[in-house]
Design a protein around this motif. Structure first.
Motif, PDB file in Angstrom:
ATOM      1  N   ARG A   1       0.847  -1.201   0.000  1.00 23.13           N
ATOM      2  CA  ARG A   1       0.000   0.000   0.000  1.00 23.13           C
ATOM      3  C   ARG A   1       0.879   1.246   0.000  1.00 23.13           C
ATOM      4  O   ARG A   1       0.592   2.227  -0.689  1.00 23.13           O
ATOM      5  CB  ARG A   1      -0.894   0.032   1.240  1.00 23.13           C
ATOM      6  CG  ARG A   1      -1.948  -1.026   1.277  1.00 23.13           C
ATOM      7  CD  ARG A   1      -2.846  -0.880   2.500  1.00 23.13           C
ATOM      8  NE  ARG A   1      -3.732   0.288   2.393  1.00 23.13           N
ATOM      9  CZ  ARG A   1      -4.729   0.528   3.215  1.00 23.13           C
ATOM     10  NH1 ARG A   1      -4.973  -0.306   4.228  1.00 23.13           N
ATOM     11  NH2 ARG A   1      -5.488   1.606   3.068  1.00 23.13           N
ATOM     12  N   LEU A   2       1.945   1.199   0.808  1.00 19.20           N
ATOM     13  CA  LEU A   2       2.839   2.358   0.887  1.00 19.20           C
ATOM     14  C   LEU A   2       3.529   2.589  -0.455  1.00 19.20           C
ATOM     15  O   LEU A   2       3.645   3.730  -0.922  1.00 19.20           O
ATOM     16  CB  LEU A   2       3.878   2.148   1.997  1.00 19.20           C
ATOM     17  CG  LEU A   2       3.309   1.988   3.409  1.00 19.20           C
ATOM     18  CD1 LEU A   2       4.430   1.655   4.395  1.00 19.20           C
ATOM     19  CD2 LEU A   2       2.596   3.262   3.852  1.00 19.20           C
ATOM     20  N   PHE A   3       3.982   1.510  -1.086  1.00 19.22           N
ATOM     21  CA  PHE A   3       4.760   1.643  -2.317  1.00 19.22           C
ATOM     22  C   PHE A   3       3.880   2.119  -3.473  1.00 19.22           C
ATOM     23  O   PHE A   3       4.190   3.119  -4.135  1.00 19.22           O
ATOM     24  CB  PHE A   3       5.448   0.317  -2.667  1.00 19.22           C
ATOM     25  CG  PHE A   3       6.326   0.405  -3.879  1.00 19.22           C
ATOM     26  CD1 PHE A   3       7.482   1.176  -3.865  1.00 19.22           C
ATOM     27  CD2 PHE A   3       6.003  -0.277  -5.040  1.00 19.22           C
ATOM     28  CE1 PHE A   3       8.294   1.270  -4.992  1.00 19.22           C
ATOM     29  CE2 PHE A   3       6.806  -0.193  -6.174  1.00 19.22           C
ATOM     30  CZ  PHE A   3       7.958   0.586  -6.144  1.00 19.22           C
ATOM     31  N   PHE A   4       2.769   1.426  -3.711  1.00 20.23           N
ATOM     32  CA  PHE A   4       1.927   1.816  -4.852  1.00 20.23           C
ATOM     33  C   PHE A   4       1.225   3.150  -4.580  1.00 20.23           C
ATOM     34  O   PHE A   4       1.074   3.985  -5.487  1.00 20.23           O
ATOM     35  CB  PHE A   4       0.942   0.703  -5.203  1.00 20.23           C
ATOM     36  CG  PHE A   4       1.617  -0.485  -5.820  1.00 20.23           C
ATOM     37  CD1 PHE A   4       2.156  -0.404  -7.100  1.00 20.23           C
ATOM     38  CD2 PHE A   4       1.760  -1.670  -5.116  1.00 20.23           C
ATOM     39  CE1 PHE A   4       2.816  -1.483  -7.667  1.00 20.23           C
ATOM     40  CE2 PHE A   4       2.417  -2.763  -5.675  1.00 20.23           C
ATOM     41  CZ  PHE A   4       2.945  -2.660  -6.952  1.00 20.23           C
ATOM     42  N   GLY A   5       0.796   3.366  -3.332  1.00 18.33           N
ATOM     43  CA  GLY A   5       0.244   4.674  -2.971  1.00 18.33           C
ATOM     44  C   GLY A   5       1.285   5.763  -3.173  1.00 18.33           C
ATOM     45  O   GLY A   5       0.993   6.849  -3.687  1.00 18.33           O
ATOM     46  N   GLY A   6       2.536   5.464  -2.790  1.00 23.75           N
ATOM     47  CA  GLY A   6       3.626   6.425  -2.954  1.00 23.75           C
ATOM     48  C   GLY A   6       3.848   6.797  -4.410  1.00 23.75           C
ATOM     49  O   GLY A   6       4.073   7.963  -4.736  1.00 23.75           O
ATOM     50  N   ILE A   7       3.778   5.808  -5.313  1.00 24.18           N
ATOM     51  CA  ILE A   7       3.951   6.097  -6.751  1.00 24.18           C
ATOM     52  C   ILE A   7       2.893   7.099  -7.211  1.00 24.18           C
ATOM     53  O   ILE A   7       3.204   8.104  -7.872  1.00 24.18           O
ATOM     54  CB  ILE A   7       3.857   4.789  -7.583  1.00 24.18           C
ATOM     55  CG1 ILE A   7       5.070   3.897  -7.307  1.00 24.18           C
ATOM     56  CG2 ILE A   7       3.776   5.121  -9.077  1.00 24.18           C
ATOM     57  CD1 ILE A   7       5.015   2.543  -8.007  1.00 24.18           C
TER      58      ILE A   7
END
Lengths: 185, 152
Positions: free
Chosen positions: A126-132
């Motif tokens: 969630r953090l990674f794809f949300g971050g993108i």
């Protein structure tokens, strides 16, 4: 009296951790932006750092416009990290106690050398794809929660108000959808 | 830029320290607390955003009446309004999906690292990937537009 009780009860439901930590924290965030503005005339935002820092390693023309500001933006970000670390070493560690601070129960606490640190339970994907998406959206949309939300709203910029209303409504829909799909935390 | 006032960067650092301390104190550095706001379980975030906007708004309104230029840069105190176009809505919506999925935004992510949340490096890595991707794409479209014939 009955209505007073109802008001108190719904306030407790809407603000289960009180409001003081939010209000005090928000005043400090604003004060940090004001200190920079008073000295420099710059309304600082946090997200330009992403592109200005990329200009050190990439010669894409889009990033070159930030070469002049990239050094102080690194200093600003280092300041934010150190300021939060100072908070961890004092208030979060219980060295400074105040009734204005509600510690809450989210995430995991751990200790390193007597300093109480904190880890999120939110899943890395969630953090990674949300971050993108945050990285794309904040730059296409000309600002983030600090540039639009604090400095832009503070200067009554219509552009920023439209940006803030857009991202808050979409974020509410997204978070509710993700929770409804059973993703937690 | 090379001959900035010697106190320019120290002042930016102090401002960043206060800003980051506030993000830690307000729990905005914790994605869970932002997600709780978006799911209507704790509306405290409203106090953070408006508290900060009111404080900065007072300075933005008052300073231009007191002096013309900032002491460390010589820049004029003025509203720097960003022009509105459809990108503000498109970018805002993309940002909103990312913020709603992760519970983290750029400033809060830097602060999250400061309170010991090493897991947030996933979000920071994602933000750089996203910022790089849009930069490459927009560099290409702007360069192509710049080299196109003028009578196009």
């Amino acid at each position: 009296m009955v209505t007073d009780l109802l008001v108190l009860q719904s306030a407790a439901e809407l603000f289960p951790n009180g409001v003081s930590r939010y209000a005090v924290g928000g005043l400090l965030v604003g004060l940090g932006a004001v200190v920079i503005y008073l000295g420099t005339g710059i309304p600082a935002g946090a997200s330009t750092f992403l592109e200005s820092t990329l200009s050190y390693v990439s010669d894409q023309s889009r990033f070159q416009q930030y070469v002049a500001s990239r050094d102080w933006r690194v200093v600003f970000t280092v300041g934010i990290i150190l300021g939060a670390a100072l908070f961890a070493a004092t208030v979060q560690s219980g060295v400074i106690t105040t009734s204005l601070y509600e510690p809450g129960t989210t995430g995991q606490l751990y200790e390193v050398a007597g300093v109480t640190l904190w880890l999120t339970d939110v899943q890395p994907w969630r953090l990674f794809f949300g971050g993108i998406l945050v990285g794309i959206g904040t730059r296409v949309g000309k600002g983030c929660t600090s540039g639009h939300g604090v400095c832009g709203v503070g200067s009554a910029s219509k552009t920023s108000i439209v940006g803030v209303v857009t991202f808050i409504l979409v974020a509410i829909g997204t978070a509710q959808l993700v929770a409804a799909l059973g993703v937690s935390p | 830029m090379a001959d900035r006032h010697p106190l320019f960067k120290p002042l930016i650092l102090v401002g960043g320290l206060i800003f980051g301390f506030g993000l830690g104190f307000s729990h905005m550095a914790r994605p869970e607390v932002v997600l709780n706001f978006l799911q209507f379980e704790d509306l405290g975030l409203v106090f953070v955003m408006f508290g900060a906007a009111i404080v900065s708004g007072i300075a933005f309104a008052v300073m231009p009446r007191i002096r013309d230029t900032a002491p460390l840069t010589g820049d004029r105190y003025e509203r720097r309004l960003k022009p509105f176009d459809k990108n503000v809505v498109i970018g805002g919506a993309i940002f909103g999906v990312g913020w709603g999925l992760s519970g983290i935004c750029p400033g809060a992510a830097y602060a999250s690292l400061g309170i010991g949340n090493v897991t947030i490096l996933w979000a920071l890595a994602g933000m750089f990937v996203g910022a790089y991707a849009q930069g490459v794409w927009r560099s290409r479209t702007t360069d192509a537009a710049a080299t196109a014939p003028a009578d196009d």
